[in-house]
Design an enzyme around this catalytic site. Structure first.
Site, PDB file in Angstrom:
ATOM      1  N   SER A 204      26.296  20.574   0.556  1.00  0.00           N
ATOM      2  CA  SER A 204      27.000  21.065   1.747  1.00  0.00           C
ATOM      3  C   SER A 204      26.100  20.946   2.975  1.00  0.00           C
ATOM      4  O   SER A 204      26.562  21.155   4.099  1.00  0.00           O
ATOM      5  CB  SER A 204      27.426  22.518   1.563  1.00  0.00           C
ATOM      6  OG  SER A 204      26.294  23.341   1.435  1.00  0.00           O
ATOM      7  N   LYS A 296      -4.482  10.147   4.259  1.00  0.00           N
ATOM      8  CA  LYS A 296      -5.748  10.325   3.525  1.00  0.00           C
ATOM      9  C   LYS A 296      -6.966  10.363   4.465  1.00  0.00           C
ATOM     10  O   LYS A 296      -7.872  11.169   4.265  1.00  0.00           O
ATOM     11  CB  LYS A 296      -5.915   9.229   2.466  1.00  0.00           C
ATOM     12  CG  LYS A 296      -4.921   9.347   1.311  1.00  0.00           C
ATOM     13  CD  LYS A 296      -5.201   8.301   0.242  1.00  0.00           C
ATOM     14  CE  LYS A 296      -4.096   8.291  -0.801  1.00  0.00           C
ATOM     15  NZ  LYS A 296      -4.372   7.369  -1.909  1.00  0.00           N
ATOM     16  N   ASN A 319      -7.782  12.490  -1.044  1.00  0.00           N
ATOM     17  CA  ASN A 319      -6.419  12.555  -1.592  1.00  0.00           C
ATOM     18  C   ASN A 319      -6.150  13.889  -2.284  1.00  0.00           C
ATOM     19  O   ASN A 319      -5.075  14.097  -2.839  1.00  0.00           O
ATOM     20  CB  ASN A 319      -6.141  11.388  -2.545  1.00  0.00           C
ATOM     21  CG  ASN A 319      -6.766  11.590  -3.915  1.00  0.00           C
ATOM     22  OD1 ASN A 319      -7.748  12.321  -4.046  1.00  0.00           O
ATOM     23  ND2 ASN A 319      -6.201  10.970  -4.925  1.00  0.00           N
ATOM     24  N   ASP A 335      -8.827   9.098  -6.727  1.00  0.00           N
ATOM     25  CA  ASP A 335      -8.426   7.715  -7.037  1.00  0.00           C
ATOM     26  C   ASP A 335      -9.574   6.933  -7.660  1.00  0.00           C
ATOM     27  O   ASP A 335      -9.383   6.105  -8.547  1.00  0.00           O
ATOM     28  CB  ASP A 335      -8.001   6.981  -5.749  1.00  0.00           C
ATOM     29  CG  ASP A 335      -6.622   7.418  -5.267  1.00  0.00           C
ATOM     30  OD1 ASP A 335      -5.822   7.873  -6.093  1.00  0.00           O
ATOM     31  OD2 ASP A 335      -6.366   7.299  -4.057  1.00  0.00           O
ATOM     32  N   ALA A 364      -8.455  -5.251   0.362  1.00  0.00           N
ATOM     33  CA  ALA A 364      -9.499  -4.491   1.077  1.00  0.00           C
ATOM     34  C   ALA A 364      -8.897  -3.256   1.743  1.00  0.00           C
ATOM     35  O   ALA A 364      -9.426  -2.765   2.729  1.00  0.00           O
ATOM     36  CB  ALA A 364     -10.179  -5.395   2.105  1.00  0.00           C
ATOM     37  N   GLY A 366      -6.885   0.770   1.147  1.00  0.00           N
ATOM     38  CA  GLY A 366      -7.319   2.070   0.634  1.00  0.00           C
ATOM     39  C   GLY A 366      -7.653   2.047  -0.850  1.00  0.00           C
ATOM     40  O   GLY A 366      -8.689   2.591  -1.276  1.00  0.00           O
ATOM     41  N   ALA A 367      -6.806   1.410  -1.656  1.00  0.00           N
ATOM     42  CA  ALA A 367      -7.046   1.378  -3.105  1.00  0.00           C
ATOM     43  C   ALA A 367      -8.329   0.608  -3.401  1.00  0.00           C
ATOM     44  O   ALA A 367      -9.155   1.016  -4.236  1.00  0.00           O
ATOM     45  CB  ALA A 367      -5.855   0.746  -3.819  1.00  0.00           C
ATOM     46  N   MET A 425       4.287  -5.567  -6.209  1.00  0.00           N
ATOM     47  CA  MET A 425       4.812  -4.201  -6.299  1.00  0.00           C
ATOM     48  C   MET A 425       6.326  -4.208  -6.092  1.00  0.00           C
ATOM     49  O   MET A 425       6.850  -5.037  -5.345  1.00  0.00           O
ATOM     50  CB  MET A 425       4.145  -3.351  -5.205  1.00  0.00           C
ATOM     51  CG  MET A 425       4.397  -1.885  -5.320  1.00  0.00           C
ATOM     52  SD  MET A 425       3.276  -0.978  -4.220  1.00  0.00           S
ATOM     53  CE  MET A 425       4.123  -1.081  -2.678  1.00  0.00           C
ATOM     54  N   TYR A 449       1.471   0.403 -10.080  1.00  0.00           N
ATOM     55  CA  TYR A 449       2.061   1.077 -11.250  1.00  0.00           C
ATOM     56  C   TYR A 449       3.574   0.930 -11.333  1.00  0.00           C
ATOM     57  O   TYR A 449       4.192   1.367 -12.306  1.00  0.00           O
ATOM     58  CB  TYR A 449       1.659   2.565 -11.291  1.00  0.00           C
ATOM     59  CG  TYR A 449       2.016   3.359 -10.065  1.00  0.00           C
ATOM     60  CD1 TYR A 449       1.067   3.584  -9.079  1.00  0.00           C
ATOM     61  CD2 TYR A 449       3.297   3.884  -9.906  1.00  0.00           C
ATOM     62  CE1 TYR A 449       1.386   4.299  -7.933  1.00  0.00           C
ATOM     63  CE2 TYR A 449       3.623   4.607  -8.769  1.00  0.00           C
ATOM     64  CZ  TYR A 449       2.666   4.816  -7.788  1.00  0.00           C
ATOM     65  OH  TYR A 449       2.997   5.530  -6.664  1.00  0.00           O
ATOM     66  N   GLN A 481      -6.808  15.902 -10.423  1.00  0.00           N
ATOM     67  CA  GLN A 481      -6.361  16.912  -9.442  1.00  0.00           C
ATOM     68  C   GLN A 481      -6.031  18.224 -10.159  1.00  0.00           C
ATOM     69  O   GLN A 481      -6.446  19.300  -9.723  1.00  0.00           O
ATOM     70  CB  GLN A 481      -5.090  16.430  -8.721  1.00  0.00           C
ATOM     71  CG  GLN A 481      -5.346  15.310  -7.744  1.00  0.00           C
ATOM     72  CD  GLN A 481      -4.121  14.945  -6.926  1.00  0.00           C
ATOM     73  OE1 GLN A 481      -2.992  15.027  -7.402  1.00  0.00           O
ATOM     74  NE2 GLN A 481      -4.344  14.505  -5.701  1.00  0.00           N
TER      75      GLN A 481
HETATM   76  P1  NAP Z   1      -3.176  -0.908   1.913  1.00  0.00           P
HETATM   77  O1  NAP Z   1      -4.284  -0.058   2.380  1.00  0.00           O
HETATM   78  O2  NAP Z   1      -2.010  -1.144   2.805  1.00  0.00           O
HETATM   79  O3  NAP Z   1      -3.787  -2.338   1.533  1.00  0.00           O
HETATM   80  C1  NAP Z   1      -2.947  -3.400   1.124  1.00  0.00           C
HETATM   81  C2  NAP Z   1      -3.797  -4.585   0.674  1.00  0.00           C
HETATM   82  O4  NAP Z   1      -2.887  -5.578   0.160  1.00  0.00           O
HETATM   83  C3  NAP Z   1      -4.582  -5.250   1.806  1.00  0.00           C
HETATM   84  O5  NAP Z   1      -5.787  -5.721   1.299  1.00  0.00           O
HETATM   85  C4  NAP Z   1      -3.665  -6.411   2.227  1.00  0.00           C
HETATM   86  O6  NAP Z   1      -4.352  -7.488   2.777  1.00  0.00           O
HETATM   87  C5  NAP Z   1      -3.109  -6.813   0.878  1.00  0.00           C
HETATM   88  N1  NAP Z   1      -1.838  -7.518   1.001  1.00  0.00           N
HETATM   89  C6  NAP Z   1      -0.659  -7.002   1.384  1.00  0.00           C
HETATM   90  N2  NAP Z   1       0.286  -7.955   1.371  1.00  0.00           N
HETATM   91  C7  NAP Z   1      -0.337  -9.117   1.004  1.00  0.00           C
HETATM   92  C8  NAP Z   1       0.110 -10.445   0.800  1.00  0.00           C
HETATM   93  N3  NAP Z   1       1.381 -10.782   0.987  1.00  0.00           N
HETATM   94  N4  NAP Z   1      -0.780 -11.348   0.379  1.00  0.00           N
HETATM   95  C9  NAP Z   1      -2.052 -11.013   0.183  1.00  0.00           C
HETATM   96  N5  NAP Z   1      -2.553  -9.761   0.350  1.00  0.00           N
HETATM   97  C10 NAP Z   1      -1.690  -8.836   0.756  1.00  0.00           C
HETATM   98  O7  NAP Z   1      -2.559  -0.364   0.561  1.00  0.00           O
HETATM   99  P2  NAP Z   1      -3.336   0.468  -0.601  1.00  0.00           P
HETATM  100  O8  NAP Z   1      -3.138   1.913  -0.388  1.00  0.00           O
HETATM  101  O9  NAP Z   1      -4.704  -0.070  -0.760  1.00  0.00           O
HETATM  102  O10 NAP Z   1      -2.438   0.082  -1.870  1.00  0.00           O
HETATM  103  C11 NAP Z   1      -2.521  -1.205  -2.456  1.00  0.00           C
HETATM  104  C12 NAP Z   1      -1.909  -1.182  -3.836  1.00  0.00           C
HETATM  105  O11 NAP Z   1      -2.620  -0.283  -4.664  1.00  0.00           O
HETATM  106  C13 NAP Z   1      -0.452  -0.712  -3.838  1.00  0.00           C
HETATM  107  O12 NAP Z   1       0.308  -1.608  -4.562  1.00  0.00           O
HETATM  108  C14 NAP Z   1      -0.482   0.618  -4.528  1.00  0.00           C
HETATM  109  O13 NAP Z   1       0.641   0.797  -5.380  1.00  0.00           O
HETATM  110  C15 NAP Z   1      -1.724   0.520  -5.385  1.00  0.00           C
HETATM  111  N6  NAP Z   1      -2.290   1.860  -5.619  1.00  0.00           N
HETATM  112  C16 NAP Z   1      -2.235   2.357  -6.866  1.00  0.00           C
HETATM  113  C17 NAP Z   1      -2.734   3.610  -7.146  1.00  0.00           C
HETATM  114  C18 NAP Z   1      -2.661   4.146  -8.545  1.00  0.00           C
HETATM  115  O14 NAP Z   1      -2.887   5.357  -8.740  1.00  0.00           O
HETATM  116  N7  NAP Z   1      -2.369   3.325  -9.537  1.00  0.00           N
HETATM  117  C19 NAP Z   1      -3.327   4.377  -6.132  1.00  0.00           C
HETATM  118  C20 NAP Z   1      -3.393   3.830  -4.840  1.00  0.00           C
HETATM  119  C21 NAP Z   1      -2.854   2.562  -4.600  1.00  0.00           C
HETATM  120  P3  NAP Z   1      -4.656  -7.571   4.366  1.00  0.00           P
HETATM  121  O15 NAP Z   1      -5.881  -6.749   4.588  1.00  0.00           O
HETATM  122  O16 NAP Z   1      -4.843  -9.000   4.616  1.00  0.00           O
HETATM  123  O17 NAP Z   1      -3.438  -6.997   5.052  1.00  0.00           O
END
Ligand code: NAP
Length: 508
Positions: A204, A296, A319, A335, A364, A366-367, A425, A449, A481
């Protein structure tokens, strides 16, 4: 803490367009565990007459609130005001326990009966909320109700302020996704009730959760003023699995705790304002927070480097926040160890045995920062490959390792490959960061994941590499956590089951 004002009702709003289905839903709501139903008479087509109201409301199986909301307060009734008030009068005669009357109606015109005096603001959080509540409280109604739209969870905290300071039985609700916390915590703060829907699509008001979500996911029935609060701060949060994982873990460990979603708009200022708002309300008894995209780095800045773990400082991201005594906060990054442990468990080695291993890290962001920080801490030989070379070089400089462009990856000689890009992803599940797995690679870890088995992992499996899914890292970070917050070992099997069920259902 506000004094206990009696039982907090789980109120199911009934929104069917005809009285027969609304009556059937009333019975279903009772079976689902609602204490009370709200019959939205303004949604009935045609507008109800005395006979319809008798068939709907005679001998109801549970307490009924009759509401006939006019268009001017966000409802659907567009007829004459005298007709609307007559419908409410007939509803009380037919069997409704309470009648909801808007605050702009003269009390002299109220239907006889137990009245909930209500105020609704659909366009935001009124700046003069306290004044509005005082006006409602000064009315002769038995219950005061205020509902407004929240654009951030900070607005939702104002609904909790209303409950905390309530002078009479009160409903205070923040509508919209950002308002969820005001609905979930209503019992902890002794509200008159909170609203829930019978099923998805039957809400609602925006942001209403279902009875099932309230009772099973958030364990509403067990909440009391002693319940500890945890939550995840991020934007967006529509697909977060964290409430499902942590609430299931609290349930498995029989902890008096609840974990809620906290939508906070991007920007350091927004994050700081939200955190200050939590700090200003020590009576909330907040215990811990998960921090996700895009906050973060903001969390590290807010908590302050001195109060953050060394790895969190090096990664530049927090985180996890722990609320200590005297408002002290502590920042962690789970992480990093989560990724290391996922890798080491799959390889059957201890963290110390990562020393000297050659690792190619793709990405390069956050992950990648978290993974590289951990690998370098244990002295692995790391090369960072990234689409944008500058970012790879900056990361490599921070952690004293090598950098290269993603196009150079085919010529590498590393034993372990870790994908930290978002390539592959969901929903782009057919994408893969590499055309082929280089011959030197024996272990492939994809931090993604969703899906559990990415195209990269499929290719690695075909080459007989050892494969590690990002699901293990995701579960590990939640487990760390849980331990940081509660001091207990996390129930790993329960958390894994919840994550896999959610991913199977496409819920991530
Ligand atoms: P982020 O900070 O946005 O970084 C994304 C990265 O992917 C950058 O290095 C970027 O390159 C690259 N990228 C994006 N699109 C691309 C493409 N088309 N071709 C080549 N490189 C590409 O993201 P993030 O937080 O690090 O996350 C990245 C991945 O880690 C995600 O898929 C997320 O699901 C995974 N993750 C998993 C966990 C877990 O607990 N399993 C935790 C955190 C993250 P540029 O620098 O050139 O843009």
């Amino acid at each position: 803490m506000a004094s206990d004002r009696g039982h907090t009702r789980l109120i199911c709003s009934l929104t069917s367009p005809d009285a027969v289905s609304m009556r059937a839903d009333m019975v279903a709501a009772a079976a689902a565990g609602a204490d009370t139903v709200e019959c939205r008479l303004d949604l009935l087509q045609p507008a109800p007459n005395e006979r319809t109201l008798r068939s709907l409301l005679a001998d109801p199986p549970l307490e009924v609130i009759a509401t006939c909301r006019p268009v001017r307060q966000g409802g659907h009734f567009a007829g004459e005001e005298s007709w609307r008030l007559e419908i409410l009068r007939l509803a009380v005669q037919a069997g409704a326990t309470f009648v909801d009357v808007e605050d702009d109606v003269d009390p002299a015109a109220w239907p006889a009966g137990r009245v909930i005096c209500s105020f609704h603001e659909m366009d935001g959080c009124p700046p003069d909320l306290e004044k509005i509540v005082r006006r409602l409280d000064d009315s002769p109604a038995e219950v005061s109700k205020v509902a407004f739209t929240a654009s951030s969870s900070q607005d939702a905290l104002r609904a909790l302020d209303v409950l905390h300071n309530a002078r009479k039985p009160t409903l205070a609700l923040a509508m919209g996704e950002a308002g969820a916390v005001s609905r979930i915590l209503a019992r902890k703060f002794s509200a008159f009730g909170t609203f829930a829907s019978l099923r998805r699509g039957a809400e609602s008001a925006a942001g209403q959760l279902t009875i099932q979500e309230m009772r099973q996911l958030y364990r509403w029935d067990g909440h009391s003023h002693t319940t500890s609060i945890y939550g995840v701060v991020g934007y967006p949060l529509a697909h977060t699995m964290s409430p499902a994982i942590h609430n299931a873990a609290f349930a498995a460990e029989d902890l008096d705790a609840v974990y809620v979603p906290l939508l906070v708009q991007p920007g350091e200022d927004n994050f700081r304002r939200f955190m200050d708002a939590l700090a200003d309300r020590p009576w909330l008894h907040w215990r811990g927070l998960s921090i996700t995209i895009p906050h973060k780095a903001n969390a590290l800045a807010y908590v302050g480097p001195k109060s953050c773990a060394k790895l969190a400082r090096q990664i530049g991201a927090v985180n996890t926040i722990l609320f200590g005594s005297r408002k002290r906060l502590r920042g962690e990054n789970t992480d990093c160890v989560a990724a290391l442990d996922a890798l080491c468990e799959a390889m059957g080695i201890r963290r110390a045995e990562l020393a000297g291993k050659t690792v190619a890290v793709l990405g390069a962001g956050g992950a990648a920062r978290a993974v590289v920080a951990g690998l370098r801490e244990y002295r692995s030989e790391v090369t960072v490959y990234n689409r944008t070379l500058d970012r790879a070089e900056e990361l490599a400089k921070t952690f004293s390792c090598r950098a290269a462009g993603l196009d150079e990856v085919a010529g590498m000689s590393a034993e372990i490959l870790i994908n930290c890009t978002s390539v592959g992803m969901h929903p782009h599940v057919d994408s893969c960061p590499l055309a082929a797995i280089p011959p030197s690679v024996k272990v492939v870890f994809d931090t993604i994941y969703n899906p559990v088995r990415t195209r990269l992992l499929q290719r690695a499996g075909e080459k007989n590499c050892l494969t590690v899914s990002g699901v293990e890292m995701f579960i590990n970070q939640a487990m760390v956590q849980f331990k940081l917050w509660t001091g207990r070992e996390a129930p790993a099997d329960v958390m894994r089951r919840v994550v896999l069920e959610k991913l199977d259902a496409g819920g991530a």
